[in-house]
Design a protein around this motif. Sequence first.
Motif, PDB file in Angstrom:
ATOM      1  N   GLU A 168      -5.330  17.604  -3.083  1.00  0.00           N
ATOM      2  CA  GLU A 168      -5.751  16.945  -1.851  1.00  0.00           C
ATOM      3  C   GLU A 168      -4.679  15.938  -1.456  1.00  0.00           C
ATOM      4  O   GLU A 168      -4.003  15.366  -2.317  1.00  0.00           O
ATOM      5  N   GLU A 169      -4.524  15.722  -0.170  1.00  0.00           N
ATOM      6  CA  GLU A 169      -3.507  14.778   0.300  1.00  0.00           C
ATOM      7  C   GLU A 169      -3.852  13.363  -0.160  1.00  0.00           C
ATOM      8  O   GLU A 169      -4.925  12.849   0.153  1.00  0.00           O
ATOM      9  N   PRO A 170      -2.963  12.709  -0.894  1.00  0.00           N
ATOM     10  CA  PRO A 170      -3.250  11.349  -1.355  1.00  0.00           C
ATOM     11  C   PRO A 170      -3.230  10.360  -0.195  1.00  0.00           C
ATOM     12  O   PRO A 170      -2.557  10.571   0.812  1.00  0.00           O
ATOM     13  N   THR A 171      -3.966   9.275  -0.342  1.00  0.00           N
ATOM     14  CA  THR A 171      -3.865   8.191   0.626  1.00  0.00           C
ATOM     15  C   THR A 171      -2.523   7.493   0.410  1.00  0.00           C
ATOM     16  O   THR A 171      -1.874   7.678  -0.627  1.00  0.00           O
ATOM     17  N   PRO A 172      -2.075   6.668   1.360  1.00  0.00           N
ATOM     18  CA  PRO A 172      -0.817   5.941   1.140  1.00  0.00           C
ATOM     19  C   PRO A 172      -0.825   5.123  -0.143  1.00  0.00           C
ATOM     20  O   PRO A 172       0.191   5.057  -0.847  1.00  0.00           O
ATOM     21  N   PHE A 173      -1.960   4.509  -0.463  1.00  0.00           N
ATOM     22  CA  PHE A 173      -2.038   3.715  -1.695  1.00  0.00           C
ATOM     23  C   PHE A 173      -2.008   4.614  -2.924  1.00  0.00           C
ATOM     24  O   PHE A 173      -1.330   4.308  -3.912  1.00  0.00           O
ATOM     25  N   GLU A 174      -2.731   5.724  -2.885  1.00  0.00           N
ATOM     26  CA  GLU A 174      -2.734   6.657  -4.011  1.00  0.00           C
ATOM     27  C   GLU A 174      -1.348   7.230  -4.257  1.00  0.00           C
ATOM     28  O   GLU A 174      -0.971   7.484  -5.408  1.00  0.00           O
ATOM     29  N   ALA A 175      -0.588   7.448  -3.188  1.00  0.00           N
ATOM     30  CA  ALA A 175       0.752   8.012  -3.336  1.00  0.00           C
ATOM     31  C   ALA A 175       1.621   7.150  -4.241  1.00  0.00           C
ATOM     32  O   ALA A 175       2.488   7.653  -4.960  1.00  0.00           O
ATOM     33  N   PHE A 176       1.371   5.838  -4.224  1.00  0.00           N
ATOM     34  CA  PHE A 176       2.163   4.920  -5.040  1.00  0.00           C
ATOM     35  C   PHE A 176       1.393   4.384  -6.241  1.00  0.00           C
ATOM     36  O   PHE A 176       1.849   3.452  -6.908  1.00  0.00           O
ATOM     37  N   GLY A 177       0.231   4.966  -6.516  1.00  0.00           N
ATOM     38  CA  GLY A 177      -0.546   4.534  -7.668  1.00  0.00           C
ATOM     39  C   GLY A 177      -1.058   3.117  -7.549  1.00  0.00           C
ATOM     40  O   GLY A 177      -1.187   2.408  -8.550  1.00  0.00           O
ATOM     41  N   LEU A 178      -1.371   2.694  -6.325  1.00  0.00           N
ATOM     42  CA  LEU A 178      -1.809   1.323  -6.071  1.00  0.00           C
ATOM     43  C   LEU A 178      -3.267   1.303  -5.620  1.00  0.00           C
ATOM     44  O   LEU A 178      -3.729   2.241  -4.961  1.00  0.00           O
ATOM     45  N   PRO A 179      -4.003   0.238  -5.936  1.00  0.00           N
ATOM     46  CA  PRO A 179      -5.374   0.114  -5.432  1.00  0.00           C
ATOM     47  C   PRO A 179      -5.364  -0.189  -3.939  1.00  0.00           C
ATOM     48  O   PRO A 179      -4.384  -0.730  -3.413  1.00  0.00           O
ATOM     49  N   LEU A 180      -6.437   0.165  -3.263  1.00  0.00           N
ATOM     50  CA  LEU A 180      -6.544  -0.118  -1.832  1.00  0.00           C
ATOM     51  C   LEU A 180      -6.691  -1.625  -1.654  1.00  0.00           C
ATOM     52  O   LEU A 180      -7.742  -2.197  -1.925  1.00  0.00           O
ATOM     53  N   ASN A 181      -5.620  -2.255  -1.217  1.00  0.00           N
ATOM     54  CA  ASN A 181      -5.610  -3.706  -1.064  1.00  0.00           C
ATOM     55  C   ASN A 181      -4.531  -4.079  -0.059  1.00  0.00           C
ATOM     56  O   ASN A 181      -3.351  -3.798  -0.280  1.00  0.00           O
ATOM     57  N   TYR A 182      -4.937  -4.694   1.048  1.00  0.00           N
ATOM     58  CA  TYR A 182      -3.961  -5.081   2.067  1.00  0.00           C
ATOM     59  C   TYR A 182      -2.887  -5.997   1.491  1.00  0.00           C
ATOM     60  O   TYR A 182      -1.718  -5.902   1.848  1.00  0.00           O
ATOM     61  N   GLY A 183      -3.278  -6.875   0.584  1.00  0.00           N
ATOM     62  CA  GLY A 183      -2.341  -7.858   0.050  1.00  0.00           C
ATOM     63  C   GLY A 183      -1.490  -7.319  -1.081  1.00  0.00           C
ATOM     64  O   GLY A 183      -1.467  -7.900  -2.170  1.00  0.00           O
ATOM     65  N   LEU A 184      -0.787  -6.229  -0.850  1.00  0.00           N
ATOM     66  CA  LEU A 184       0.033  -5.662  -1.921  1.00  0.00           C
ATOM     67  C   LEU A 184       1.347  -6.428  -2.087  1.00  0.00           C
ATOM     68  O   LEU A 184       1.769  -7.186  -1.215  1.00  0.00           O
ATOM     69  N   ASP A 185       1.986  -6.198  -3.218  1.00  0.00           N
ATOM     70  CA  ASP A 185       3.264  -6.823  -3.552  1.00  0.00           C
ATOM     71  C   ASP A 185       4.390  -5.958  -2.985  1.00  0.00           C
ATOM     72  O   ASP A 185       4.614  -4.839  -3.451  1.00  0.00           O
ATOM     73  N   GLY A 186       5.095  -6.466  -1.977  1.00  0.00           N
ATOM     74  CA  GLY A 186       6.143  -5.689  -1.331  1.00  0.00           C
ATOM     75  C   GLY A 186       7.272  -5.307  -2.271  1.00  0.00           C
ATOM     76  O   GLY A 186       7.818  -4.196  -2.186  1.00  0.00           O
ATOM     77  N   GLU A 187       7.634  -6.201  -3.180  1.00  0.00           N
ATOM     78  CA  GLU A 187       8.713  -5.896  -4.119  1.00  0.00           C
ATOM     79  C   GLU A 187       8.297  -4.792  -5.087  1.00  0.00           C
ATOM     80  O   GLU A 187       9.104  -3.927  -5.440  1.00  0.00           O
ATOM     81  N   GLU A 188       7.039  -4.810  -5.508  1.00  0.00           N
ATOM     82  CA  GLU A 188       6.548  -3.753  -6.395  1.00  0.00           C
ATOM     83  C   GLU A 188       6.524  -2.418  -5.660  1.00  0.00           C
ATOM     84  O   GLU A 188       6.846  -1.370  -6.243  1.00  0.00           O
ATOM     85  N   LEU A 189       6.158  -2.437  -4.384  1.00  0.00           N
ATOM     86  CA  LEU A 189       6.177  -1.211  -3.585  1.00  0.00           C
ATOM     87  C   LEU A 189       7.595  -0.649  -3.515  1.00  0.00           C
ATOM     88  O   LEU A 189       7.802   0.565  -3.670  1.00  0.00           O
ATOM     89  N   ASP A 190       8.581  -1.518  -3.289  1.00  0.00           N
ATOM     90  CA  ASP A 190       9.979  -1.074  -3.237  1.00  0.00           C
ATOM     91  C   ASP A 190      10.407  -0.454  -4.569  1.00  0.00           C
ATOM     92  O   ASP A 190      11.097   0.573  -4.597  1.00  0.00           O
ATOM     93  N   ARG A 191      10.008  -1.089  -5.666  1.00  0.00           N
ATOM     94  CA  ARG A 191      10.382  -0.572  -6.986  1.00  0.00           C
ATOM     95  C   ARG A 191       9.779   0.810  -7.222  1.00  0.00           C
ATOM     96  O   ARG A 191      10.441   1.708  -7.756  1.00  0.00           O
ATOM     97  N   ARG A 192       8.533   0.975  -6.821  1.00  0.00           N
ATOM     98  CA  ARG A 192       7.880   2.273  -7.031  1.00  0.00           C
ATOM     99  C   ARG A 192       8.506   3.356  -6.159  1.00  0.00           C
ATOM    100  O   ARG A 192       8.656   4.503  -6.596  1.00  0.00           O
ATOM    101  N   LEU A 193       8.861   3.007  -4.931  1.00  0.00           N
ATOM    102  CA  LEU A 193       9.516   3.997  -4.073  1.00  0.00           C
ATOM    103  C   LEU A 193      10.814   4.469  -4.717  1.00  0.00           C
ATOM    104  O   LEU A 193      11.094   5.672  -4.765  1.00  0.00           O
ATOM    105  N   LEU A 194      11.603   3.535  -5.221  1.00  0.00           N
ATOM    106  CA  LEU A 194      12.874   3.898  -5.843  1.00  0.00           C
ATOM    107  C   LEU A 194      12.648   4.759  -7.083  1.00  0.00           C
ATOM    108  O   LEU A 194      13.313   5.791  -7.267  1.00  0.00           O
ATOM    109  N   ARG A 195      11.690   4.358  -7.920  1.00  0.00           N
ATOM    110  CA  ARG A 195      11.450   5.096  -9.165  1.00  0.00           C
ATOM    111  C   ARG A 195      10.936   6.505  -8.894  1.00  0.00           C
ATOM    112  O   ARG A 195      11.421   7.479  -9.479  1.00  0.00           O
TER     113      ARG A 195
END
Length: 226
Positions: free
Chosen positions: A44-71
């Motif tokens: 099934e198509e993952p949600t944007p948060f699921e795609a990065f293994g993150l919980p649904l939370n508006y207040g996410l950590d931008g630096e952690e998002l960048d690290r996950r995208l790179l990895r």
Amino acid sequence: MVTPQPEGSPQPSDGNQSGCPYCEQRLETPFCCVSCGQLFRPAEEPTPFEAFGLPLNYGLDGEELDRRLLRFSRLVHPDFFATAPEEQRRIAEESTAALNGAFEILSDDARRADWVIGALGGPSAQEEKQLPREFLMEVLEWGERIEEARESPPGSETRAALDGLVSTLSRRRGQSLSQLNAALVPPPTERDPRLTEARHRLNAVHYLGRALAQLEALRLEQASSR
């Protein structure tokens, strides 16, 4: 590069599960296993948060998002599968496109808020077009000043005074984003009245973004006339 799995091994189409069927390690993203490098095509198509293994939370950590995208991108990028079987190349292309699309949503404060509000059952921009009540008088004043500047010739004092208005609107947009964050963090429950408040705050952010774009166009016209 991931080599083709031997016949009889698990098929790479089960990326929605929590563990890798090849090495049994926990999956951080439904698109690949960071431990063994195996690619997956999620059932099934993952949600944007699921795609990065993150919980649904508006207040996410931008630096952690960048690290996950790179990895994750390093594991699924099509360049690493140039000599792989066609099916794996296709999965790599699909995974890269999906990760980039999810990143575009999550890395943009306004788009992320819009997605979260909708996911939690809040009103859409079409259903709720209202601005925050305390915002309305300012909107009328700003609209008049922008229209006056638009009707004034380049080089006029009215055009020259745009910098002050740009500063004001930029500051108010920052305040609106902070208020939006307060309405969405911690995450509201589904149908929570805070979601309507968040939509109003997001409407203000969008209005200010459009107004700033109009002002930037007028400033460029002013600069080119000198």
